[in-house]
Design a protein around this motif. Structure first.
Motif, PDB file in Angstrom:
ATOM      1  N   VAL A   1     -13.464  15.621   0.306  1.00 53.76           N
ATOM      2  CA  VAL A   1     -12.448  15.138   0.370  1.00 53.76           C
ATOM      3  C   VAL A   1     -11.569  15.320  -1.173  1.00 53.76           C
ATOM      4  N   ASP A   2     -10.471  15.631  -0.764  1.00 53.81           N
ATOM      5  CA  ASP A   2      -9.428  15.991  -1.998  1.00 53.81           C
ATOM      6  C   ASP A   2      -8.946  14.575  -2.127  1.00 53.81           C
ATOM      7  N   TYR A   3      -8.577  14.264  -3.534  1.00 51.14           N
ATOM      8  CA  TYR A   3      -8.283  12.660  -3.916  1.00 51.14           C
ATOM      9  C   TYR A   3      -7.694  12.883  -5.180  1.00 51.14           C
ATOM     10  N   ASP A   4      -6.752  11.802  -5.481  1.00 50.49           N
ATOM     11  CA  ASP A   4      -6.091  11.534  -6.782  1.00 50.49           C
ATOM     12  C   ASP A   4      -6.430   9.993  -7.142  1.00 50.49           C
ATOM     13  N   ALA A   5      -6.094   9.379  -8.333  1.00 55.55           N
ATOM     14  CA  ALA A   5      -6.117   8.233  -8.596  1.00 55.55           C
ATOM     15  C   ALA A   5      -5.413   7.175  -7.598  1.00 55.55           C
ATOM     16  N   PRO A   6      -5.705   6.276  -7.380  1.00 55.80           N
ATOM     17  CA  PRO A   6      -7.039   5.429  -7.838  1.00 55.80           C
ATOM     18  C   PRO A   6      -8.072   5.614  -7.128  1.00 55.80           C
ATOM     19  N   ALA A   7      -8.395   6.686  -6.181  1.00 49.75           N
ATOM     20  CA  ALA A   7      -9.761   6.862  -5.348  1.00 49.75           C
ATOM     21  C   ALA A   7     -10.722   7.263  -6.391  1.00 49.75           C
ATOM     22  N   THR A   8     -11.951   7.008  -6.241  1.00 52.90           N
ATOM     23  CA  THR A   8     -12.958   7.667  -6.999  1.00 52.90           C
ATOM     24  C   THR A   8     -14.031   8.030  -5.969  1.00 52.90           C
ATOM     25  N   PRO A   9     -15.021   8.894  -6.411  1.00 49.38           N
ATOM     26  CA  PRO A   9     -16.075   9.357  -5.393  1.00 49.38           C
ATOM     27  C   PRO A   9     -17.258   8.108  -5.171  1.00 49.38           C
ATOM     28  N   GLU A  10     -17.225   7.267  -6.314  1.00 42.34           N
ATOM     29  CA  GLU A  10     -18.079   6.151  -6.035  1.00 42.34           C
ATOM     30  C   GLU A  10     -17.536   5.115  -5.158  1.00 42.34           C
ATOM     31  N   ALA A  11     -16.195   5.074  -5.047  1.00 40.65           N
ATOM     32  CA  ALA A  11     -15.632   3.931  -4.008  1.00 40.65           C
ATOM     33  C   ALA A  11     -15.677   4.801  -2.603  1.00 40.65           C
ATOM     34  N   MET A  12     -15.806   5.993  -2.565  1.00 41.25           N
ATOM     35  CA  MET A  12     -15.738   6.368  -1.269  1.00 41.25           C
ATOM     36  C   MET A  12     -17.287   6.670  -0.831  1.00 41.25           C
ATOM     37  N   LEU A  13     -18.070   6.685  -1.776  1.00 41.23           N
ATOM     38  CA  LEU A  13     -19.577   6.658  -0.988  1.00 41.23           C
ATOM     39  C   LEU A  13     -19.933   5.239  -1.092  1.00 41.23           C
ATOM     40  N   GLU A  14     -19.483   4.403  -1.598  1.00 47.55           N
ATOM     41  CA  GLU A  14     -19.750   2.994  -1.026  1.00 47.55           C
ATOM     42  C   GLU A  14     -19.508   2.604   0.156  1.00 47.55           C
ATOM     43  N   LYS A  15     -18.049   3.048   0.607  1.00 50.61           N
ATOM     44  CA  LYS A  15     -17.791   2.692   1.887  1.00 50.61           C
ATOM     45  C   LYS A  15     -18.268   3.511   3.049  1.00 50.61           C
ATOM     46  N   LEU A  16     -18.745   4.737   2.804  1.00 50.04           N
ATOM     47  CA  LEU A  16     -19.449   5.653   3.693  1.00 50.04           C
ATOM     48  C   LEU A  16     -20.940   5.040   3.639  1.00 50.04           C
ATOM     49  N   LYS A  17     -21.476   4.583   2.710  1.00 44.97           N
ATOM     50  CA  LYS A  17     -22.707   3.759   2.885  1.00 44.97           C
ATOM     51  C   LYS A  17     -22.854   2.761   3.749  1.00 44.97           C
ATOM     52  N   VAL A  18     -21.843   1.726   3.605  1.00 45.57           N
ATOM     53  CA  VAL A  18     -21.776   0.783   4.504  1.00 45.57           C
ATOM     54  C   VAL A  18     -21.768   1.173   6.022  1.00 45.57           C
ATOM     55  N   TRP A  19     -21.037   2.250   6.446  1.00 43.66           N
ATOM     56  CA  TRP A  19     -21.190   3.025   7.544  1.00 43.66           C
ATOM     57  C   TRP A  19     -22.375   3.489   7.945  1.00 43.66           C
ATOM     58  N   GLY A  20     -22.780   3.974   7.056  1.00 49.35           N
ATOM     59  CA  GLY A  20     -24.160   4.638   7.286  1.00 49.35           C
ATOM     60  C   GLY A  20     -25.372   3.829   7.461  1.00 49.35           C
ATOM     61  N   ALA A  21     -25.372   2.575   6.688  1.00 45.59           N
ATOM     62  CA  ALA A  21     -26.157   1.517   7.019  1.00 45.59           C
ATOM     63  C   ALA A  21     -26.128   0.884   8.537  1.00 45.59           C
ATOM     64  N   ASN A  22     -24.787   0.830   8.856  1.00 45.34           N
ATOM     65  CA  ASN A  22     -24.611   0.229  10.121  1.00 45.34           C
ATOM     66  C   ASN A  22     -24.786   1.205  11.352  1.00 45.34           C
ATOM     67  N   ALA A  23     -24.724   2.366  11.136  1.00 45.12           N
ATOM     68  CA  ALA A  23     -24.824   3.223  12.042  1.00 45.12           C
ATOM     69  C   ALA A  23     -26.205   4.235  12.045  1.00 45.12           C
ATOM     70  N   ASN A  24     -27.069   3.688  11.082  1.00 50.99           N
ATOM     71  CA  ASN A  24     -28.719   4.259  10.960  1.00 50.99           C
ATOM     72  C   ASN A  24     -28.167   5.670  10.436  1.00 50.99           C
ATOM     73  N   LYS A  25     -27.549   6.022   9.756  1.00 53.59           N
ATOM     74  CA  LYS A  25     -27.189   7.483   9.107  1.00 53.59           C
ATOM     75  C   LYS A  25     -27.305   7.687   7.644  1.00 53.59           C
ATOM     76  N   LYS A  26     -27.906   8.480   7.222  1.00 56.52           N
ATOM     77  CA  LYS A  26     -27.860   9.027   5.686  1.00 56.52           C
ATOM     78  C   LYS A  26     -26.831   9.577   5.157  1.00 56.52           C
ATOM     79  N   VAL A  27     -26.313   8.993   4.009  1.00 60.84           N
ATOM     80  CA  VAL A  27     -25.139   9.240   3.419  1.00 60.84           C
ATOM     81  C   VAL A  27     -25.510   9.244   1.778  1.00 60.84           C
ATOM     82  N   GLU A  28     -25.021  10.401   1.370  1.00 63.26           N
ATOM     83  CA  GLU A  28     -25.299  10.758  -0.242  1.00 63.26           C
ATOM     84  C   GLU A  28     -24.235  11.665  -0.783  1.00 63.26           C
ATOM     85  N   MET A  29     -24.188  11.649  -2.120  1.00 64.03           N
ATOM     86  CA  MET A  29     -23.428  12.621  -2.600  1.00 64.03           C
ATOM     87  C   MET A  29     -24.129  13.794  -2.575  1.00 64.03           C
ATOM     88  N   ALA A  30     -23.213  15.105  -2.329  1.00 67.12           N
ATOM     89  CA  ALA A  30     -23.769  16.452  -2.241  1.00 67.12           C
ATOM     90  C   ALA A  30     -24.396  16.868  -3.557  1.00 67.12           C
TER      91      ALA A  30
END
Length: 100
Positions: free
Chosen positions: A71-100
């Motif tokens: 993901v390419d991004y500018d403020a106000p986006a942060t990697p932590e905010a993106m990771l949090e959203k992806l982890k919610v999806w991962g928990a619901n879909a039973n998929k592993k998500v982490e920073m690379a």
């Protein structure tokens, strides 16, 4: 002159969409990379839709083969905010998500 400038801008936009790596270098934005367990286009599509909703996210490259989202991004986006959203999806879909 105007036509040449407009066609030049259009060509650059097309080049960026067809060759995202080249566009990423030209833009020189912060980049976040996530390791995401994706089994199909539905998984990558869901992750892409989630990330598009975050203000500041510019480009998303989801690779099912590499199990990676870049993901390419500018403020106000942060990697932590993106990771949090992806982890919610991962928990619901039973998929592993982490920073690379």
């Amino acid at each position: 002159f105007f036509f040449f400038s407009a066609s030049s801008l259009l060509r650059q936009a097309i080049d960026r969409s067809l060759f995202p790596e080249a566009g990423r270098q030209a833009i020189d934005m912060p980049e976040a990379i996530f390791s995401v367990e994706m089994a199909c286009g539905g998984c990558s599509g869901a992750c892409t839709r989630i990330l598009k909703k975050i203000d500041g996210v510019k480009t998303i490259d989801a690779s099912i083969e590499a199990q990676k989202i870049t993901v390419d991004y500018d403020a106000p986006a942060t990697p932590e905010a993106m990771l949090e959203k992806l982890k919610v999806w991962g928990a619901n879909a039973n998929k592993k998500v982490e920073m690379a």
